[in-house]
Design a protein around this motif. Structure first.
Motif, PDB file in Angstrom:
ATOM      1  N   LEU A 293       0.599  -1.143  -0.081  1.00 48.01           N
ATOM      2  CA  LEU A 293       0.173   0.047   0.004  1.00 48.01           C
ATOM      3  C   LEU A 293       0.807   1.205   0.093  1.00 48.01           C
ATOM      4  O   LEU A 293       0.459   2.345  -0.381  1.00 48.01           O
ATOM      5  CB  LEU A 293      -0.715  -0.077   1.295  1.00 48.01           C
ATOM      6  N   LEU A 294       2.173   1.524   0.490  1.00 45.04           N
ATOM      7  CA  LEU A 294       3.190   2.472   0.556  1.00 45.04           C
ATOM      8  C   LEU A 294       4.027   2.265  -0.377  1.00 45.04           C
ATOM      9  O   LEU A 294       5.022   3.122  -0.374  1.00 45.04           O
ATOM     10  CB  LEU A 294       3.537   2.524   1.995  1.00 45.04           C
ATOM     11  N   SER A 295       4.163   0.979  -1.083  1.00 45.80           N
ATOM     12  CA  SER A 295       5.241   0.988  -2.060  1.00 45.80           C
ATOM     13  C   SER A 295       5.281   2.075  -3.263  1.00 45.80           C
ATOM     14  O   SER A 295       6.443   2.253  -3.670  1.00 45.80           O
ATOM     15  CB  SER A 295       5.313  -0.466  -2.593  1.00 45.80           C
ATOM     16  N   GLY A 296       3.894   2.447  -3.359  1.00 48.91           N
ATOM     17  CA  GLY A 296       3.978   3.625  -4.573  1.00 48.91           C
ATOM     18  C   GLY A 296       4.501   4.760  -4.087  1.00 48.91           C
ATOM     19  O   GLY A 296       5.394   5.638  -4.839  1.00 48.91           O
ATOM     20  N   VAL A 297       4.806   5.275  -2.808  1.00 48.49           N
ATOM     21  CA  VAL A 297       5.438   6.303  -2.172  1.00 48.49           C
ATOM     22  C   VAL A 297       6.967   6.252  -2.630  1.00 48.49           C
ATOM     23  O   VAL A 297       7.571   6.995  -2.843  1.00 48.49           O
ATOM     24  CB  VAL A 297       5.159   6.653  -0.902  1.00 48.49           C
ATOM     25  N   SER A 298       7.469   4.739  -2.199  1.00 44.80           N
ATOM     26  CA  SER A 298       8.982   4.803  -2.595  1.00 44.80           C
ATOM     27  C   SER A 298       9.362   4.662  -4.030  1.00 44.80           C
ATOM     28  O   SER A 298      10.011   5.386  -4.220  1.00 44.80           O
ATOM     29  CB  SER A 298       9.298   3.162  -2.011  1.00 44.80           C
ATOM     30  N   GLN A 299       8.570   4.108  -4.843  1.00 40.15           N
ATOM     31  CA  GLN A 299       8.548   4.223  -6.148  1.00 40.15           C
ATOM     32  C   GLN A 299       8.480   5.584  -6.781  1.00 40.15           C
ATOM     33  O   GLN A 299       9.255   6.134  -7.467  1.00 40.15           O
ATOM     34  CB  GLN A 299       7.434   3.388  -6.967  1.00 40.15           C
ATOM     35  N   ALA A 300       7.536   6.423  -6.262  1.00 45.09           N
ATOM     36  CA  ALA A 300       7.554   7.763  -6.711  1.00 45.09           C
ATOM     37  C   ALA A 300       8.543   8.496  -6.069  1.00 45.09           C
ATOM     38  O   ALA A 300       9.017   9.442  -6.731  1.00 45.09           O
ATOM     39  CB  ALA A 300       6.341   8.436  -6.087  1.00 45.09           C
ATOM     40  N   ALA A 301       9.097   8.335  -5.032  1.00 42.99           N
ATOM     41  CA  ALA A 301      10.369   8.958  -4.574  1.00 42.99           C
ATOM     42  C   ALA A 301      11.533   8.826  -5.421  1.00 42.99           C
ATOM     43  O   ALA A 301      12.240   9.895  -5.689  1.00 42.99           O
ATOM     44  CB  ALA A 301      10.657   8.478  -3.226  1.00 42.99           C
ATOM     45  N   GLY A 302      11.667   7.499  -5.935  1.00 36.18           N
ATOM     46  CA  GLY A 302      12.695   7.376  -6.728  1.00 36.18           C
ATOM     47  C   GLY A 302      13.049   8.104  -8.110  1.00 36.18           C
ATOM     48  O   GLY A 302      13.596   8.730  -8.534  1.00 36.18           O
ATOM     49  N   ILE A 303      11.477   8.184  -8.668  1.00 29.92           N
ATOM     50  CA  ILE A 303      11.430   8.513  -9.789  1.00 29.92           C
ATOM     51  C   ILE A 303      11.289  10.309  -9.541  1.00 29.92           C
ATOM     52  O   ILE A 303      11.928  11.002 -10.435  1.00 29.92           O
ATOM     53  CB  ILE A 303       9.872   8.264 -10.783  1.00 29.92           C
ATOM     54  N   MET A 304      10.607  10.793  -8.809  1.00 25.41           N
ATOM     55  CA  MET A 304      10.445  12.202  -8.817  1.00 25.41           C
ATOM     56  C   MET A 304      11.917  12.750  -8.408  1.00 25.41           C
ATOM     57  O   MET A 304      12.100  13.860  -8.724  1.00 25.41           O
ATOM     58  CB  MET A 304       9.273  12.554  -7.447  1.00 25.41           C
ATOM     59  N   ILE A 305      12.404  12.224  -7.225  1.00 29.65           N
ATOM     60  CA  ILE A 305      13.775  12.964  -6.884  1.00 29.65           C
ATOM     61  C   ILE A 305      14.778  12.687  -7.899  1.00 29.65           C
ATOM     62  O   ILE A 305      15.888  13.551  -8.270  1.00 29.65           O
ATOM     63  CB  ILE A 305      14.198  12.111  -5.694  1.00 29.65           C
ATOM     64  N   GLY A 306      14.857  11.633  -8.642  1.00 24.94           N
ATOM     65  CA  GLY A 306      15.786  11.439  -9.707  1.00 24.94           C
ATOM     66  C   GLY A 306      15.587  12.281 -10.867  1.00 24.94           C
ATOM     67  O   GLY A 306      16.317  13.011 -11.345  1.00 24.94           O
ATOM     68  N   ARG A 307      14.281  12.714 -11.186  1.00 24.04           N
ATOM     69  CA  ARG A 307      14.026  13.817 -12.299  1.00 24.04           C
ATOM     70  C   ARG A 307      14.650  15.089 -11.692  1.00 24.04           C
ATOM     71  O   ARG A 307      15.254  15.891 -12.443  1.00 24.04           O
ATOM     72  CB  ARG A 307      12.515  13.872 -12.419  1.00 24.04           C
ATOM     73  N   HIS A 308      14.144  15.481 -10.498  1.00 22.17           N
ATOM     74  CA  HIS A 308      15.028  16.623  -9.834  1.00 22.17           C
ATOM     75  C   HIS A 308      16.424  16.595  -9.828  1.00 22.17           C
ATOM     76  O   HIS A 308      17.177  17.895 -10.258  1.00 22.17           O
ATOM     77  CB  HIS A 308      14.406  16.939  -8.386  1.00 22.17           C
TER      78      HIS A 308
END
Length: 452
Positions: A293-308
Motif C-alpha cells: 500500500l505504501l510501495s507507491g510512495v517509494s517508487q514515486a520517491a525514486g522517480i520524482m527525486i531522480g528527475r529533480h
C-alpha cells in the motif's frame, strides 16, 4: 503563487506515479492473500511448503528488483535530461542483465530444488511440497524479468496505468486458476501445491503479453526493437560502463546479501518447527499488503527525486524527499493501527491448529509495531538515496543492519535463548531501527544528491 504551483506539481506527480503502483501492489497483495487462504485449507504442511519455496524464489525476485532499481535510476534521470539515447541504452543493458539472472536461477531451481529445500527444513513432507512448488514456479522467471524491466520504463515515461492493467489481469487469472487447479474444479484434477505453481506461471505469462504489447506500441523504445538498434544501444565507452557498474553492482550486492539474510530468517523459522514456519508464512500476505500500500510512495520517491537531480534542482529534491517521508510515516502508522484491530479476524480464516493461529496473531502485532520504521527504510533506501546513483550507501546500510544485527539476533533468540516465534521475529526486526538511524544520517549529509 510559486510555492502553490510547486505544491500542486508535487501532489500531481505523487498521485500520478504512486497511485498506479499502489493499486498494482494492492491487487497483487490482496489476491495473494486469497491464494494463501486457499492453500491454508490444505493444512500447515502445504502452507509451510509454499512459504519456503517462495522464500527461495524471492532471492531471484529481489535481485531482479535490484536490476530494475538500477534501470529506474538511469531512466528517471534520462527522462529529466530528455536523453532518449541514454534511455535506450539503459533499457537494453538492464534487460540483458535481468535475462542472465533469470537463466541462472531457472537452472538452479530446475535441477536442485530438493537440495535447496533441505537447507530450510528437516520435515520431509514440507521439503517435498516446497521442492515441487519451486521447480514449477521457476519457469516464470524469464517472463518476469522482461515484464519487470518494461514496467520500470513505462512508469518513468508516465504510462504507469498500463502495468497496472497487466497486473490486474495477472492476479485475477492467478486467483481463478488457483481455485480451479488447487481444488480440482471445472473438470480439472485436484493438484494442490502443484496447481498453485502452475497458476502462477500462466498468470505471469499473461502479464508479460499485455506489458510487451503496450511497451512496443506506446513508447519510443519500441523503435529500438531491431537487432541493429539493440546492438548500438549496448556499445558503451569505458566511462559509461564504469558508471553503469557503479550503479548496478552495489544494488545487486545489497539486494542479494539482504535477500540471503531474509532467507536465513526463513531457515530459523523452518528449523524451529512446522508450526512456527506455517505461522510466519500466514503473515506474509498481510505484510505484503501493508508494505504494498505504501510501495507507491517509494517508487514515486525514486522517480520524482531522480528527475529533480537530473535537472540539477537539488533544493527541490531535498524538500520533496522530506515530504515523501512524512507521507510514508502517516500512512504506515494508520495501517498499523488497523492491523492491531483486525489481526484476529484475519487469522480466523485459516484452517490450521489453534496454536498456529495464536502464533500468527502475535507475529502480526509485532509487525504492526515495526512497520512504520520498515516503510521509512523503504522510502529512504529504496527510493530517495538511490535516486542519485549512490547505491553503495544503501548497500552498506543494508549489510550492516541484516548481517551484523538481524541474523545474529535471530539465531540467538531462537536457538540460544529458545524464545517463541513472535519474540524471535520482533528481536531480529530490530535491525530495521539500525538501518533507519544510519539512513537518516546519510540523508542529512546530502552526499547522495548528484546528477548522472
Amino acid at each position: 503563487m510559486e510555492k502553490r504551483e510547486k505544491r500542486n506539481e508535487f501532489r500531481a506527480d505523487l498521485i500520478g506515479i504512486a497511485l498506479p503502483v499502489t493499486l498494482q501492489s494492492l491487487l497483487q497483495s490482496s489476491f495473494s492473500m486469497v491464494d494463501q487462504i486457499m492453500i491454508g485449507q490444505l493444512g500447515s504442511e502445504s502452507i509451510a511448503g509454499i512459504g519456503l519455496g517462495g522464500k527461495f524464489a524471492s532471492i531471484y525476485t529481489v535481485v531482479l528488483g535490484a536490476v530494475a532499481a538500477a534501470a529506474g535510476i538511469m531512466a528517471a534521470q534520462y527522462v529529466g535530461a530528455k536523453d532518449q539515447k541514454g534511455m535506450g541504452r539503459s533499457f537494453y543493458l538492464n534487460l540483458l542483465a535481468g535475462l542472465l539472472l533469470a537463466g541462472g536461477f531457472l537452472a538452479v531451481c530446475g535441477f536442485f530444488p530438493a537440495g535447496i529445500m533441505s537447507l530450510y527444513t528437516q520435515d520431509m513432507a514440507v521439503r517435498e511440497q516446497a521442492a515441487l512448488y519451486l521447480r514449477i514456479y521457476a519457469v516464470s522467471f524469464p517472463l518476469m524479468a522482461i515484464s519487470t524491466i518494461m514496467t520500470v520504463f513505462l512508469r518513468c515515461v508516465g504510462k504507469a496505468a498500463f502495468p497496472l492493467a497487466a497486473s490486474f489481469l495477472s492476479v485475477l487469472l492467478n486467483t481463478g486458476l488457483n481455485y480451479v487447479l488447487i481444488f480440482g474444479r471445472g473438470g480439472f484434477p485436484e493438484m494442490g501445491v502443484q496447481g498453485a505453481a502452475v497458476a502462477s506461471v500462466i498468470a505471469q505469462a499473461a502479464a508479460f503479453g499485455v506489458t510487451a504489447v503496450t511497451f512496443f506500441r506506446d513508447t519510443v523504445l519500441g523503435s529500438y526493437s531491431r537487432w541493429g538498434h539493440m546492438r548500438a544501444a549496448l556499445r558503451l565507452t569505458g566511462e559509461e560502463r564504469n558508471q553503469y557498474l557503479g550503479i548496478l553492482a552495489p544494488i545487486l550486492v545489497c539486494e542479494f546479501v539482504w535477500s540471503l539474510g531474509e532467507n536465513m530468517y526463513a531457515v530459523i523459522y523452518g528449523r524451529m518447527g512446522t508450526a512456527p514456519c506455517a505461522a510466519m508464512t500466514m503473515t506474509g500476505p498481510i505484510q505484503g499488503l501493508m508494505i504494498g500500500l505504501l510501495s507507491g510512495v517509494s517508487q514515486a520517491a525514486g522517480i520524482m527525486i531522480g528527475r529533480h537531480l537530473g535537472k540539477g534542482d537539488y533544493e527541490t529534491a531535498y524538500r520533496d524527499s522530506r515530504k515523501l517521508m512524512g507521507c510514508g510515516l502517516a500512512g504506515s502508522a494508520a495501517l498499523s493501527l488497523l492491523l492491531v484491530w483486525q489481526a484476529g479476524a484475519y487469522v480466523s480464516l485459516y484452517n490450521v491448529e489453534p496454536q498456529v493461529q495464536r502464533m500468527t496473531c502475535s507475529i502480526l502485532l509485532a509487525f504492526a509495531l515495526i512497520s512504520p520504521i520498515k516503510v521509512q527504510n523503504m522510502i529512504l533506501g529504496g527510493g530517495i538515496i538511490r535516486s542519485g546513483g549512490m547505491t553503495r550507501y544503501v548497500m552498506w546500510i543494508d549489510m550492516i543492519g541484516t548481517w551484523l544485527f538481524g541474523v545474529p539476533l535471530g539465531f540467538l533468540a531462537a536457538f540460544a535463548w529458545e524464545l517463541p516465534i513472535p519474540q524471535v521475529y520482533l528481536i531480529l526486526s530490530l535491525e530495521e531501527v539500525v538501518r533507519f538511524l544510519i539512513s537518516v544520517a546519510v540523508f542529512r549529509k546530502k552526499n547522495w544528491m548528484r546528477r548522472l
